[in-house]
Design a protein around this motif. Sequence first.
Motif, short mmCIF file in Angstrom:
data_model
loop_
_atom_site.label_atom_id
_atom_site.label_comp_id
_atom_site.label_asym_id
_atom_site.label_seq_id
_atom_site.Cartn_x
_atom_site.Cartn_y
_atom_site.Cartn_z
N THR A 234 59.78 -42.22 57.93
CA THR A 234 60.87 -42.46 58.89
C THR A 234 62.05 -41.55 58.62
N ALA A 235 62.41 -41.40 57.33
CA ALA A 235 63.51 -40.49 56.98
C ALA A 235 63.16 -39.05 57.33
N GLY A 236 61.93 -38.66 57.02
CA GLY A 236 61.50 -37.30 57.34
C GLY A 236 61.49 -37.02 58.83
N LEU A 237 61.09 -38.02 59.62
CA LEU A 237 61.06 -37.87 61.08
C LEU A 237 62.44 -37.54 61.62
N GLU A 238 63.46 -38.22 61.10
CA GLU A 238 64.83 -38.00 61.57
C GLU A 238 65.27 -36.57 61.29
N VAL A 239 64.98 -36.07 60.08
CA VAL A 239 65.37 -34.71 59.72
C VAL A 239 64.59 -33.69 60.55
N SER B 74 54.46 -47.16 63.99
CA SER B 74 55.02 -46.07 64.79
C SER B 74 54.55 -46.14 66.23
N GLY B 75 53.28 -46.46 66.45
CA GLY B 75 52.76 -46.58 67.82
C GLY B 75 53.36 -47.77 68.55
N GLY B 76 53.58 -48.86 67.83
CA GLY B 76 54.17 -50.05 68.45
C GLY B 76 55.60 -49.81 68.93
N ILE B 77 56.39 -49.18 68.07
CA ILE B 77 57.79 -48.89 68.44
C ILE B 77 57.85 -47.91 69.61
N GLY B 78 57.04 -46.85 69.53
CA GLY B 78 57.03 -45.84 70.59
C GLY B 78 56.59 -46.39 71.92
#
Length: 343
Positions: A88-93, A229-233
């Motif tokens: 999650t942190a990496g996705l933001e960056v 990740s799929g659920g949130i998206g």
Amino acid sequence: MEIMGVSATLLATFAGFGLLIGILFGFFGMGGSFLVTPALLVMGYEPNVAVGSGLAFVFGTSVIATLKHRDLGQVDYKLGLLMIAGTTAGLEVGKIGLEALQHMGLADSVVSVAYVLLLGGIGAFVTREALKGDGGGLDHDVDDVDADDAEIPEIAQTIQSYRVWPMIRLRGGYTVSLWLILGVAFATGLLSGFLGVGGGFIRMPALFYLIGVPVPIAVGTDLFEIVFSGGIGSLLYAQSGAVDLSIVVPLLAGSALGARLGAAATALVAEEDIKVYFGIMLLLGALAVAVRQIGGLLELPVLNTVSLAIILGAALLVSGAVTYSAVRELRSVPSERAVDVDA
């Protein structure tokens, strides 16, 4: 005849496609949006509908496949939650980097080239490493694996050798530093956010080659992450009305069976074979993306159709190979037992 305003033929096509992708999803822990979204775009659906429906399909299929892997003891929940935090942190960056490239007008070209190189590079590496191996089979009882005796990639052995507190014990008896797990998760999340993809094709090999997790557990744990990740998206896209149930329902109807078959096959097919099939899948995916990008540069729409044909052909070829290998292993079990009894 129409159901939900869609022809029965198209619904049957979606169900068949869902079956193929479900097998790949359950077997590799990836392949959903990577295959579904481009197919829907070529079929003429709006981009937001293609992405939203693809994510909803990924969510449903990942739940089905994760439950099967759980039954087989192939999900490490502790590792999965840690990977979610780091990813999650990496996705933001990664997202920030992508937005910076968009402002410079370089996003499309850079991301496309990076995507092809990453898919092709990982595919070639995994295939080469698998073909170099001794072809040994899987150890079906993952709880009894001895970390000292199991074959662990050299990179993973090096990472495991760094005893930086706190140490986390993983399924199979391996212990890895918490910070190294989070570092690997952050790196894979960074690539996922930068490329705008789910990242299953990055996380699964990362779990095996960098952390040293056995391939079946790497697949099951990756699927566990995709559930979140799929659920949130899919929820975000559903709120804007971009999830088309006439697409998602028949796809899930097919994948409900396919995902369980694919997950079950990981307990039957030799680990080296899993890696070979995974590598081939990524190489064909890289070819499909490259063809689509060339079509865009040369303004040749026919290459989009060729790209879709490669994607569908790859799904059919690899899912067929997975099914054949699993059936072959099942048929060999009685004969092996007979030999043991005679001995």
